[in-house]
Design a protein around this motif. Structure first.
Motif, PDB file in Angstrom:
ATOM      1  N   ARG A   1       0.851  -1.189   0.000  1.00 18.41           N
ATOM      2  CA  ARG A   1       0.000   0.000   0.000  1.00 18.41           C
ATOM      3  C   ARG A   1       0.890   1.243   0.000  1.00 18.41           C
ATOM      4  NH1 ARG A   1      -5.170   0.375   0.876  1.00 18.41           N
ATOM      5  NH2 ARG A   1      -5.170  -1.818   1.484  1.00 18.41           N
ATOM      6  N   THR A   2       0.713   2.103  -0.995  1.00 22.09           N
ATOM      7  CA  THR A   2       1.610   3.236  -1.186  1.00 22.09           C
ATOM      8  C   THR A   2       0.801   4.519  -1.343  1.00 22.09           C
ATOM      9  OG1 THR A   2       3.169   1.777  -2.311  1.00 22.09           O
ATOM     10  CG2 THR A   2       3.524   4.148  -2.556  1.00 22.09           C
ATOM     11  N   LEU A   3       1.300   5.592  -0.740  1.00 17.60           N
ATOM     12  CA  LEU A   3       0.654   6.889  -0.875  1.00 17.60           C
ATOM     13  C   LEU A   3       0.739   7.389  -2.312  1.00 17.60           C
ATOM     14  CD1 LEU A   3       2.018   8.757   2.278  1.00 17.60           C
ATOM     15  CD2 LEU A   3      -0.334   8.061   1.908  1.00 17.60           C
ATOM     16  N   THR A   4      -0.338   7.987  -2.787  1.00 20.33           N
ATOM     17  CA  THR A   4      -0.279   8.698  -4.056  1.00 20.33           C
ATOM     18  C   THR A   4       0.311  10.091  -3.819  1.00 20.33           C
ATOM     19  OG1 THR A   4      -2.500   9.624  -3.803  1.00 20.33           O
ATOM     20  CG2 THR A   4      -2.323   7.445  -4.836  1.00 20.33           C
ATOM     21  N   ASP A   5       0.664  10.766  -4.889  1.00 16.76           N
ATOM     22  CA  ASP A   5       1.229  12.112  -4.760  1.00 16.76           C
ATOM     23  C   ASP A   5       0.227  13.067  -4.108  1.00 16.76           C
ATOM     24  OD1 ASP A   5       3.487  11.191  -5.968  1.00 16.76           O
ATOM     25  OD2 ASP A   5       2.934  11.894  -7.974  1.00 16.76           O
ATOM     26  N   VAL A   6      -1.046  12.913  -4.439  1.00 16.07           N
ATOM     27  CA  VAL A   6      -2.071  13.788  -3.865  1.00 16.07           C
ATOM     28  C   VAL A   6      -2.230  13.515  -2.372  1.00 16.07           C
ATOM     29  CG1 VAL A   6      -4.507  14.415  -3.920  1.00 16.07           C
ATOM     30  CG2 VAL A   6      -3.278  14.016  -6.053  1.00 16.07           C
ATOM     31  N   GLN A   7      -2.273  12.246  -1.989  1.00 12.94           N
ATOM     32  CA  GLN A   7      -2.421  11.908  -0.581  1.00 12.94           C
ATOM     33  C   GLN A   7      -1.232  12.411   0.237  1.00 12.94           C
ATOM     34  OE1 GLN A   7      -2.883   7.673  -1.012  1.00 12.94           O
ATOM     35  NE2 GLN A   7      -5.114   7.763  -0.832  1.00 12.94           N
ATOM     36  N   GLN A   8      -0.036  12.255  -0.293  1.00 16.63           N
ATOM     37  CA  GLN A   8       1.144  12.729   0.428  1.00 16.63           C
ATOM     38  C   GLN A   8       1.120  14.246   0.561  1.00 16.63           C
ATOM     39  OE1 GLN A   8       4.764  10.758  -0.471  1.00 16.63           O
ATOM     40  NE2 GLN A   8       6.053  12.508  -0.033  1.00 16.63           N
TER      41      GLN A   8
ATOM     42  N   ALA B   1      -5.846   7.067   3.114  1.00 16.65           N
ATOM     43  CA  ALA B   1      -4.628   6.426   2.622  1.00 16.65           C
ATOM     44  C   ALA B   1      -4.525   4.977   3.088  1.00 16.65           C
ATOM     45  CB  ALA B   1      -3.405   7.221   3.089  1.00 16.65           C
TER      46      ALA B   1
END
Length: 341
Positions: free
Chosen positions: A200-207, A229
């Motif tokens: 499970r990896t953060l997207t650029d928007v979530q980060q 997230a």
């Protein structure tokens, strides 16, 4: 007293330049509000004197200038571009360096200078964004690719007429090659930080949202973004944030693959006690650096499984069974209607 006598053993020319350098800095420190002309004169005098002085005098000069409130930008850039052993106190403590100079030094001097800048007591959002961009711009290994470690340069064995020495050198070279091969296989079989396949990896928007809400110290919206997230309930996100040590949130951010500098910034904003410095780094930096990514993945997935077992959204909770109303037959309806009449 002995150290002062040993100083007299140095060349006379170097000692004179050291004295002139420290006298120049002392005169500059005495200026409460230096004018543009005085700043320009100091910059013209400082650079050649600094280059001609000894290493000890340079360190003393940098330590003294680290306490000055006003320094010419050219001098600040010159000192910040020196080797890290000399520039570290200045980059860490000086309040006279503007944001543009810090960004130029971080981009041009490398990782050691960037770490010294990160350890400052306060950083503007502009500098933080630049440091994050530098962190993200670092080359990463492609998933599935074997990263070969650069071969260590072995010094050639001394030329001797002894056969035993030649055999010993050949055995050392063979063992060194085998060691490099084993390390390469271990990296190939082990998990790499850049390989996020199946995780499970953060997207650029979530980060970006997490960093933004942490900068504003908006815990409510941060919990909402963290729950999204994790694909988990808001209750789990709030439970993670309630750990005032910041350890659980640090494990969560590591598991989600947030950039290291971003994670340090988030922890320092949400937990101010983690912004305290220890051994030239903040406590948040030390907490994140001590974590094992694989262990973080396992712990966070265990939290998510427990959350899925114990929490159900309201729309998934089955409604309470209602008593079915018995529809009266035709005769019963007529009877009821007569009674009403």
């Amino acid at each position: 007293m002995r150290d002062r006598f040993r100083d007299l053993e140095g060349p006379l020319g170097i000692r004179k330049k050291d004295v002139v350098l420290m006298a120049t800095i002392s005169s500059f420190e005495g200026l409460v509000h230096p004018t543009r002309s005085e700043l320009r004169q100091f910059a013209e005098l400082f650079v050649p004197l600094f280059q001609a002085s000894s290493d000890e005098a340079r360190r003393q000069a940098v330590a003294a200038l680290s306490q000055c409130k006003t320094i010419p930008p050219a001098v600040a850039l010159f000192i910040g571009s020196q080797p890290i052993a000399i520039a570290a106190p200045f980059l860490t403590a000086s309040q006279a360096i503007d944001d543009d100079t810090l960004i130029i030094i971080a981009r041009s001097q490398g990782v050691a200078h960037a770490r010294a800048i990160v350890s400052r007591e306060s950083l503007s959002p502009k500098v933080i964004d630049a440091l994050v961009a530098l962190r993200q711009a670092e080359p990463r290994a492609r998933p599935g690719a074997i990263v070969e470690e650069p071969a260590e340069v072995l010094s050639p064995p001394p030329v001797t007429a002894s056969i035993e020495d030649a055999e010993f050198a050949e055995r050392l070279a063979s063992e060194e090659a085998m060691r490099r091969r084993i390390k390469g296989l271990a990296r190939h079989l082990g998990h790499r930080d850049g390989d996020r396949l199946g995780l499970r990896t953060l997207t650029d928007v979530q980060q970006a949202l997490l960093v933004r809400f942490a900068r504003a110290r908006d815990a409510s919206h941060f919990a909402t973004a963290l729950a999204d997230a994790l694909s988990a309930s808001r209750w789990l996100a709030e439970r993670i944030m309630l750990d005032i040590s910041g350890h659980q949130l640090a494990m969560t951010l590591t598991s989600l693959g947030m950039g290291f500098l971003d994670a340090v910034f988030v922890l320092e904003r949400l937990y101010p006690q983690l912004a305290d410095r220890q051994h030239n780094v903040t406590r948040a930096w030390a907490v994140l650096d001590a974590l094992d990514p694989e262990e973080c993945h396992q712990r966070v997935e265990a939290w998510r499984r427990a959350d899925s077992y114990t929490y159900k959204p309201e729309d998934e909770v089955p409604a309470a069974p209602r008593l079915a109303r018995r529809v009266p037959a035709g005769d019963d309806i007529r009877i009821v209607s007569r009674r009403r009449i």
